[in-house]
Design a protein around this motif. Structure first.
Motif, PDB file in Angstrom:
ATOM      1  N   CYS A 132       0.829  -1.202   0.000  1.00  0.00           N
ATOM      2  CA  CYS A 132       0.000   0.000   0.000  1.00  0.00           C
ATOM      3  C   CYS A 132       0.867   1.256   0.000  1.00  0.00           C
ATOM      4  O   CYS A 132       0.579   2.229  -0.706  1.00  0.00           O
ATOM      5  CB  CYS A 132      -0.926  -0.027   1.214  1.00  0.00           C
ATOM      6  SG  CYS A 132      -2.198   1.248   1.208  1.00  0.00           S
ATOM      7  N   PHE A 133       1.944   1.245   0.778  1.00  0.00           N
ATOM      8  CA  PHE A 133       2.834   2.410   0.867  1.00  0.00           C
ATOM      9  C   PHE A 133       3.545   2.661  -0.457  1.00  0.00           C
ATOM     10  O   PHE A 133       3.697   3.812  -0.889  1.00  0.00           O
ATOM     11  CB  PHE A 133       3.864   2.193   1.975  1.00  0.00           C
ATOM     12  CG  PHE A 133       4.837   3.331   2.164  1.00  0.00           C
ATOM     13  CD1 PHE A 133       4.522   4.398   2.989  1.00  0.00           C
ATOM     14  CD2 PHE A 133       6.062   3.346   1.504  1.00  0.00           C
ATOM     15  CE1 PHE A 133       5.412   5.451   3.165  1.00  0.00           C
ATOM     16  CE2 PHE A 133       6.959   4.395   1.671  1.00  0.00           C
ATOM     17  CZ  PHE A 133       6.619   5.446   2.499  1.00  0.00           C
ATOM     18  N   PHE A 134       3.996   1.585  -1.118  1.00  0.00           N
ATOM     19  CA  PHE A 134       4.822   1.734  -2.316  1.00  0.00           C
ATOM     20  C   PHE A 134       4.030   1.661  -3.619  1.00  0.00           C
ATOM     21  O   PHE A 134       4.626   1.699  -4.687  1.00  0.00           O
ATOM     22  CB  PHE A 134       5.921   0.662  -2.329  1.00  0.00           C
ATOM     23  CG  PHE A 134       7.045   0.932  -1.361  1.00  0.00           C
ATOM     24  CD1 PHE A 134       8.014   1.878  -1.651  1.00  0.00           C
ATOM     25  CD2 PHE A 134       7.118   0.247  -0.159  1.00  0.00           C
ATOM     26  CE1 PHE A 134       9.049   2.134  -0.766  1.00  0.00           C
ATOM     27  CE2 PHE A 134       8.148   0.498   0.738  1.00  0.00           C
ATOM     28  CZ  PHE A 134       9.121   1.446   0.434  1.00  0.00           C
ATOM     29  N   GLN A 135       2.727   1.549  -3.557  1.00  0.00           N
ATOM     30  CA  GLN A 135       1.947   1.482  -4.789  1.00  0.00           C
ATOM     31  C   GLN A 135       1.976   2.816  -5.535  1.00  0.00           C
ATOM     32  O   GLN A 135       2.127   3.880  -4.937  1.00  0.00           O
ATOM     33  CB  GLN A 135       0.502   1.084  -4.478  1.00  0.00           C
ATOM     34  CG  GLN A 135      -0.311   2.166  -3.791  1.00  0.00           C
ATOM     35  CD  GLN A 135      -1.721   1.694  -3.465  1.00  0.00           C
ATOM     36  OE1 GLN A 135      -2.108   0.580  -3.802  1.00  0.00           O
ATOM     37  NE2 GLN A 135      -2.499   2.543  -2.813  1.00  0.00           N
ATOM     38  N   GLN A 136       1.834   2.735  -6.842  1.00  0.00           N
ATOM     39  CA  GLN A 136       1.814   3.950  -7.664  1.00  0.00           C
ATOM     40  C   GLN A 136       0.585   4.775  -7.335  1.00  0.00           C
ATOM     41  O   GLN A 136      -0.508   4.242  -7.184  1.00  0.00           O
ATOM     42  CB  GLN A 136       1.828   3.568  -9.140  1.00  0.00           C
ATOM     43  CG  GLN A 136       1.839   4.758 -10.086  1.00  0.00           C
ATOM     44  CD  GLN A 136       2.032   4.339 -11.521  1.00  0.00           C
ATOM     45  OE1 GLN A 136       3.132   4.007 -11.937  1.00  0.00           O
ATOM     46  NE2 GLN A 136       0.963   4.340 -12.302  1.00  0.00           N
ATOM     47  N   ASP A 137       0.781   6.077  -7.213  1.00  0.00           N
ATOM     48  CA  ASP A 137      -0.308   6.980  -6.859  1.00  0.00           C
ATOM     49  C   ASP A 137      -0.466   8.035  -7.961  1.00  0.00           C
ATOM     50  O   ASP A 137       0.509   8.438  -8.591  1.00  0.00           O
ATOM     51  CB  ASP A 137      -0.007   7.666  -5.524  1.00  0.00           C
ATOM     52  CG  ASP A 137      -1.237   8.313  -4.916  1.00  0.00           C
ATOM     53  OD1 ASP A 137      -2.356   8.032  -5.379  1.00  0.00           O
ATOM     54  OD2 ASP A 137      -1.059   9.122  -3.979  1.00  0.00           O
ATOM     55  N   GLN A 154       0.219  19.855 -14.078  1.00  0.00           N
ATOM     56  CA  GLN A 154      -0.304  18.701 -14.807  1.00  0.00           C
ATOM     57  C   GLN A 154      -0.561  17.530 -13.851  1.00  0.00           C
ATOM     58  O   GLN A 154       0.043  17.439 -12.772  1.00  0.00           O
ATOM     59  CB  GLN A 154       0.695  18.239 -15.882  1.00  0.00           C
ATOM     60  CG  GLN A 154       1.008  19.258 -16.955  1.00  0.00           C
ATOM     61  CD  GLN A 154      -0.170  19.512 -17.879  1.00  0.00           C
ATOM     62  OE1 GLN A 154      -1.121  18.725 -17.941  1.00  0.00           O
ATOM     63  NE2 GLN A 154      -0.115  20.629 -18.607  1.00  0.00           N
ATOM     64  N   ASP A 155      -1.464  16.646 -14.262  1.00  0.00           N
ATOM     65  CA  ASP A 155      -1.630  15.395 -13.544  1.00  0.00           C
ATOM     66  C   ASP A 155      -0.354  14.569 -13.687  1.00  0.00           C
ATOM     67  O   ASP A 155       0.370  14.672 -14.695  1.00  0.00           O
ATOM     68  CB  ASP A 155      -2.805  14.590 -14.112  1.00  0.00           C
ATOM     69  CG  ASP A 155      -4.154  15.230 -13.805  1.00  0.00           C
ATOM     70  OD1 ASP A 155      -4.174  16.202 -13.024  1.00  0.00           O
ATOM     71  OD2 ASP A 155      -5.163  14.758 -14.342  1.00  0.00           O
ATOM     72  N   ALA A 156      -0.080  13.746 -12.678  1.00  0.00           N
ATOM     73  CA  ALA A 156       1.142  12.944 -12.718  1.00  0.00           C
ATOM     74  C   ALA A 156       0.939  11.658 -11.926  1.00  0.00           C
ATOM     75  O   ALA A 156      -0.006  11.527 -11.147  1.00  0.00           O
ATOM     76  CB  ALA A 156       2.320  13.738 -12.146  1.00  0.00           C
ATOM     77  N   VAL A 157       1.837  10.712 -12.145  1.00  0.00           N
ATOM     78  CA  VAL A 157       1.867   9.503 -11.319  1.00  0.00           C
ATOM     79  C   VAL A 157       3.187   9.498 -10.559  1.00  0.00           C
ATOM     80  O   VAL A 157       4.215   9.964 -11.073  1.00  0.00           O
ATOM     81  CB  VAL A 157       1.716   8.211 -12.151  1.00  0.00           C
ATOM     82  CG1 VAL A 157       0.311   8.106 -12.721  1.00  0.00           C
ATOM     83  CG2 VAL A 157       2.766   8.131 -13.243  1.00  0.00           C
TER      84      VAL A 157
END
Length: 268
Positions: A132-137, A154-157
């Motif tokens: 959960c901590f390291f998942q892409q956000d 801009q939106d980003a991941v």
């Protein structure tokens, strides 16, 4: 003053002349620097830990030339190091990718404690918390980034990875959260391994061979937000036996009891 009191406390504990040792001298010295800890009211163990590590780092730090890790780093840069940073400090790198132009930038960030979200209210594993901590956000709306290439927000991941793993890694389980405008406690039973904790999925390739950890201590919290009690489990570094510390009561415990549904801080 705090460091000297801490040294006295460690000496008293390891000399073994008494069944238990009171940390009142160290507590008093730390309270001079951090007034919140002067009172008898309950304080957060993670906040206390950070204050202790900061005090010891300030007392023992020395200045040295930092190793250049990238072309943009200054060759004359100087970092401050201490026994605290040598043992507990790691580094994360956040890869931030603009969703419009696909430009990726990296943002390094040092840490001494990783605060992990708890993805379930009933039961989960430490690996679930790490995933959960390291998942892409995805960063949108008010969390948009300013892209240097697009020159606009801009939106980003964003995705984090461990680029420098510390000798001792500390996990803070985020049991206290806001629930309906009130801060409450998550009573989730979190399963964590006593040995062979594999951090390689969250570590950059050069460090993956050294990414296995064994548990050495646990801080437990029983009760609720304003009415609770802290205890600790610690593994003896020589005998490898586990001990429970509950105020002045110190008892040896079997490995099977180290798994606690009240775990709050984990030291690997």
């Amino acid at each position: 003053q705090s460091a000297a009191a801490f040294g006295y406390l460690m000496s008293s504990m390891w000399l073994g002349e008494h069944d238990s040792v009171s940390p009142e001298v160290f507590h008093s010295a730390l309270g001079e620097r951090y007034p919140a800890f002067r009172t008898q009211t309950q304080q957060d163990a993670q906040e206390f830990l950070m204050c202790v590590l900061n005090e010891l780092h300030e007392a023992f730090k020395s200045r040295k030339r930092a190793r250049v890790t990238n072309a943009k780093a200054s060759r004359g840069s100087v970092s401050e190091t201490s026994i605290v940073t040598q043992l507990f400090e790691g580094q994360l790198s956040y890869e931030i990718t603009c969703l419009k132009c696909q430009t990726t930038t990296e943002r390094p960030e040092s840490f001494t404690v990783l605060s992990l979200p708890i993805p379930s209210k009933s039961a989960c594993s430490l690996q679930d918390c790490l995933k959960c901590f390291f998942q892409q956000d995805t960063l949108t709306w008010n969390n948009q980034i300013h892209c240097s290439w697009c020159r606009t927000k801009q939106d980003a991941v964003v995705k984090g990875i461990i680029t420098k793993a510390p000798q001792v890694i500390i996990f803070h389980l985020k049991r206290f959260e806001w629930q309906d405008k009130h801060k409450g406690k998550l009573l989730t039973d979190i399963c964590y391994p006593l040995s062979s904790l594999d951090l390689s999925p969250y570590t950059s390739p050069p460090f993956r061979r050294d990414a296995e950890y064994s548990l050495c201590a646990v801080v437990n919290h029983s009760g609720f937000l304003d009415d609770g009690h802290y205890t600790a489990f610690c593994k003896h570094s020589v005998t490898t036996n586990w001990y429970s510390f509950d105020d002045e009561d110190i008892t040896e415990i079997p490995d099977s009891l180290v798994q606690s549904d009240q775990a709050y801080l984990l030291f690997y």
